[in-house]
Design a protein around this motif. Structure first.
Motif, PDB file in Angstrom:
ATOM      1  N   TYR A  57       0.813  -1.208   0.000  1.00 18.40           N
ATOM      2  CA  TYR A  57       0.000   0.000   0.000  1.00 18.40           C
ATOM      3  C   TYR A  57       0.853   1.267   0.000  1.00 18.40           C
ATOM      4  O   TYR A  57       0.391   2.332  -0.435  1.00 18.40           O
ATOM      5  N   THR A  58       2.080   1.178   0.488  1.00 14.94           N
ATOM      6  CA  THR A  58       2.930   2.365   0.575  1.00 14.94           C
ATOM      7  C   THR A  58       3.996   2.417  -0.526  1.00 14.94           C
ATOM      8  O   THR A  58       4.862   3.293  -0.507  1.00 14.94           O
ATOM      9  N   GLN A  59       3.963   1.503  -1.479  1.00 13.68           N
ATOM     10  CA  GLN A  59       4.971   1.483  -2.539  1.00 13.68           C
ATOM     11  C   GLN A  59       4.873   2.737  -3.402  1.00 13.68           C
ATOM     12  O   GLN A  59       3.819   3.379  -3.513  1.00 13.68           O
ATOM     13  N   GLU A  60       5.966   3.076  -4.006  1.00 19.60           N
ATOM     14  CA  GLU A  60       6.002   4.169  -4.969  1.00 19.60           C
ATOM     15  C   GLU A  60       5.814   3.596  -6.362  1.00 19.60           C
ATOM     16  O   GLU A  60       6.485   2.645  -6.754  1.00 19.60           O
ATOM     17  N   ILE A  61       4.887   4.160  -7.116  1.00 20.79           N
ATOM     18  CA  ILE A  61       4.717   3.752  -8.508  1.00 20.79           C
ATOM     19  C   ILE A  61       4.976   4.957  -9.401  1.00 20.79           C
ATOM     20  O   ILE A  61       4.823   6.111  -8.977  1.00 20.79           O
ATOM     21  N   THR A  62       5.377   4.691 -10.624  1.00 22.25           N
ATOM     22  CA  THR A  62       5.707   5.766 -11.559  1.00 22.25           C
ATOM     23  C   THR A  62       4.792   5.690 -12.772  1.00 22.25           C
ATOM     24  O   THR A  62       4.780   4.686 -13.497  1.00 22.25           O
ATOM     25  N   TRP A  63       4.028   6.750 -12.964  1.00 22.25           N
ATOM     26  CA  TRP A  63       3.195   6.857 -14.167  1.00 22.25           C
ATOM     27  C   TRP A  63       4.038   7.456 -15.283  1.00 22.25           C
ATOM     28  O   TRP A  63       4.649   8.508 -15.116  1.00 22.25           O
ATOM     29  N   GLU A  69      -1.883   9.287 -25.591  1.00 20.39           N
ATOM     30  CA  GLU A  69      -2.409  10.236 -24.603  1.00 20.39           C
ATOM     31  C   GLU A  69      -2.600   9.615 -23.223  1.00 20.39           C
ATOM     32  O   GLU A  69      -3.213  10.233 -22.343  1.00 20.39           O
ATOM     33  N   PHE A  70      -2.104   8.428 -22.989  1.00 18.81           N
ATOM     34  CA  PHE A  70      -2.331   7.717 -21.743  1.00 18.81           C
ATOM     35  C   PHE A  70      -1.086   7.735 -20.852  1.00 18.81           C
ATOM     36  O   PHE A  70       0.016   8.042 -21.292  1.00 18.81           O
ATOM     37  N   ALA A  71      -1.304   7.377 -19.583  1.00 21.77           N
ATOM     38  CA  ALA A  71      -0.209   7.133 -18.656  1.00 21.77           C
ATOM     39  C   ALA A  71      -0.303   5.684 -18.186  1.00 21.77           C
ATOM     40  O   ALA A  71      -1.404   5.151 -18.005  1.00 21.77           O
ATOM     41  N   CYS A  72       0.845   5.046 -17.988  1.00 20.22           N
ATOM     42  CA  CYS A  72       0.881   3.643 -17.587  1.00 20.22           C
ATOM     43  C   CYS A  72       1.785   3.460 -16.374  1.00 20.22           C
ATOM     44  O   CYS A  72       2.747   4.207 -16.183  1.00 20.22           O
ATOM     45  N   ALA A  73       1.457   2.465 -15.563  1.00 25.22           N
ATOM     46  CA  ALA A  73       2.254   2.175 -14.377  1.00 25.22           C
ATOM     47  C   ALA A  73       2.156   0.687 -14.077  1.00 25.22           C
ATOM     48  O   ALA A  73       1.219  -0.001 -14.501  1.00 25.22           O
ATOM     49  N   THR A  74       3.139   0.200 -13.327  1.00 24.63           N
ATOM     50  CA  THR A  74       3.144  -1.177 -12.857  1.00 24.63           C
ATOM     51  C   THR A  74       3.062  -1.176 -11.339  1.00 24.63           C
ATOM     52  O   THR A  74       3.800  -0.456 -10.660  1.00 24.63           O
ATOM     53  N   VAL A  75       2.154  -1.983 -10.810  1.00 21.71           N
ATOM     54  CA  VAL A  75       1.895  -2.050  -9.369  1.00 21.71           C
ATOM     55  C   VAL A  75       2.273  -3.436  -8.865  1.00 21.71           C
ATOM     56  O   VAL A  75       1.951  -4.452  -9.496  1.00 21.71           O
ATOM     57  N   LYS A  76       2.958  -3.484  -7.735  1.00 23.29           N
ATOM     58  CA  LYS A  76       3.305  -4.751  -7.103  1.00 23.29           C
ATOM     59  C   LYS A  76       2.196  -5.177  -6.145  1.00 23.29           C
ATOM     60  O   LYS A  76       1.707  -4.372  -5.348  1.00 23.29           O
ATOM     61  N   VAL A  77       1.808  -6.449  -6.223  1.00 23.84           N
ATOM     62  CA  VAL A  77       0.832  -7.025  -5.286  1.00 23.84           C
ATOM     63  C   VAL A  77       1.359  -8.381  -4.836  1.00 23.84           C
ATOM     64  O   VAL A  77       2.210  -8.991  -5.503  1.00 23.84           O
ATOM     65  N   PRO A  78       0.882  -8.896  -3.723  1.00 23.71           N
ATOM     66  CA  PRO A  78       1.367 -10.204  -3.268  1.00 23.71           C
ATOM     67  C   PRO A  78       0.879 -11.329  -4.186  1.00 23.71           C
ATOM     68  O   PRO A  78      -0.268 -11.308  -4.636  1.00 23.71           O
TER      69      PRO A  78
END
Length: 515
Positions: A57-63, A69-78
């Protein structure tokens, strides 16, 4: 009795979400670039979470700017929520920034399980969603665990998938021979999935995906989840509401799945609903001068049934030289029933097939399978569908049970029933046991939610929406009197206004409202 023989790995429910394939790929003109950069969730939106989930929940993600015209990011989950620190997996997200001042984020899921939410937002958000809604929300698409750009399961290569789509059961095979062929095919498929996907294959169930959504909610900076789910996306949304009722914002569940039903009950409901959709289509076709189905509706059904039997006995060849077996023909026939706007195209395809040319049905089937002219498949939707289903639904492959179910399916639909039996064989040899089980939805204490049902929906029958709305204590039910799968984005101003007023202004529709 000669029981029906199944079409290999072609369950109707695997097409739930095909509406996301049918919609046009419409993108607007140039706009300002999206907001980008690194972000973390503000403490006030995270809320109380277990200590062993804090790092997610506290990780830093980068868009980052992507796809124009879009922004993309990768999120870590268990990988495994029972042991979060053991291993993480990736969730791919895409964002279309609001055209006005955003009041928050709106997560979307188009269905499946297995359909890419990333692709849906990239390709169709500006067509599917109203101008008013896109002005008010940043729209977030994501590929749930196991799917497409996220950490994804892998079972078949593109070449193997091509080969699988040309397989068929000999029409003279006995019941025992047909079942043996399906068992052999399913066992080989399950072995490949386990070998190529590893332990991810055991952790892509719906409950885990719903928990991922709460991490996404926090990381986009929302205290509450605002969500628009279609088809299977309603099951995912209902699971979220049950897990996190205090974090529910404004949820719209369109084309609802009844989570209390078993896999066999889902198939039975869909077979009956597609049969009704076929009859509605035929009645409409016969009111047109160019309809190739003469007589009354029952005579039209007989012509279609004869066509299916002909393809089953002797696969056709399309104009490009590819073989069209009954499995491919079935998939191609069903897709245009998802949207009454596609009925004229279905009429043309039937006319050509009656003259021996199945090319249009192959085109529909390729569209449903997300196959490109090069033979490349854009996503792993088919593999992901099977993998999620085998974890979500305990199934019995008892021969007597399957035979009885097959007889009931054939009785409920002259055309479709015989091709949807023995579906439990798909999970009989699966590496991982089911981790979830059918149960009524419940989200006590959640704020109002909107459940939408379409009276002529072939993929998620109208009765399912009534059931889900009844199960969710705070839900209201809205009806669209129309044909095809789901309502928002294709049903006109009435549904659009009710949904937009709820999502944007918080105006809850009257329970029982009809459009």
């Amino acid at each position: 009795m000669n029981h029906s023989k199944p079409v290999r790995r072609s369950p109707l429910r695997s097409l739930a979400g095909a509406a996301a394939v049918v919609v046009g790929l419409v993108l607007s003109g140039c706009t300002a670039g999206p907001d980008t950069g690194a972000v973390t969730a503000p403490p006030e939106v995270i809320g109380e979470v277990p200590e062993n989930l804090q790092e997610f929940y506290t990780q830093e993600i980068t868009w980052e700017e992507c796809e124009g015209e879009f922004a993309c990011a990768t999120v870590k989950v268990p990988l495994d929520y029972s042991d979060p620190g053991r291993q993480s997996i990736d969730i791919a997200a895409i964002r279309l920034d609001a055209s006005g001042e955003p009041q928050g984020s709106l997560l979307m899921n188009p269905g499946g399980p297995g359909v890419s939410g990333y692709n849906t937002v990239r390709d169709s958000a500006e067509f599917l969603l109203s101008d008013r809604l896109r002005q008010s929300y940043d729209v977030i698409g994501f590929d749930p665990r196991g799917i497409n750009r996220s950490s994804a399961v892998e079972c078949l290569t593109d070449e193997e998938r091509e080969e699988a789509r040309t397989e068929t059961i000999p029409p003279d095979a006995t019941d025992e021979e047909a079942i043996a062929l399906i068992e052999e095919d399913s066992a080989e498929y399950a072995e490949l999935c386990a070998e190529r996907s590893g332990e991810l294959l055991g952790y892509i169930d719906t409950v885990s995906a719903a928990k991922d959504m709460d991490i996404l909610r926090a990381l986009v900076g929302d205290e509450k989840l605002n969500y628009l789910g279609f088809s299977y996306g309603t099951q995912l949304g209902a699971a979220y509401a049950g897990l996190f009722p205090e974090k529910v914002g404004r949820l719209v569940l369109d084309g609802a799945v009844d989570p209390s039903l078993s896999s066999a009950e889902i198939t039975a409901g869909q077979v009956a609903a597609f049969d009704e959709a076929l009859r509605s289509y035929i009645a409409d076709c016969q009111s047109q001068s160019d309809c190739p189905l003469p007589g009354d509706v029952e005579e039209g059904v007989s012509v279609v049934d004869d066509l299916f039997e002909s393809v089953e006995a002797s696969p056709m060849t399309a104009s490009d030289g590819r073989l069209v077996t009954i499995g491919t023909f079935f998939q191609g026939f069903v897709l245009p029933l998802y949207d009454s706007g596609s009925w004229p195209a279905l009429t043309g395809a039937i006319d050509r097939a009656l003259q021996g040319d199945p090319t249009e049905f192959l085109r529909f089937a390729d569209l449903s399978a997300e196959r490109q002219p090069t033979g490349e498949y854009l996503t792993n939707a088919s593999d992901a569908f099977t993998a999620v289903t085998c974890l979500d639904y305990p199934m019995s492959a008892d021969p007597e049970t399957m035979a009885a179910e097959a007889e009931a399916l054939e009785a409920s639909s002259e055309v479709f029933g015989e091709y949807l039996s023995y579906g439990a064989l798909a999970c009989e040899n699966w590496e991982y046991e089911a981790v979830n089980a059918p149960a009524p939805a419940s989200a006590p204490g959640a704020p109002p939610m909107v459940v939408i049902g379409t009276t002529g929906d072939p993929a998620t029958p109208y009765e399912w929406s009534l059931a889900l709305a009844d199960q969710l204590e705070s839900a209201v039910h809205v009806t669209w009197e129309g044909q095809g799968h789901t309502a928002y984005g294709r049903s006109g101003e009435c549904i659009e206004s009710l949904v937009d007023d709820f999502l944007i202004d918080g105006t809850v529709p009257d329970d029982g409202a009809r459009c």
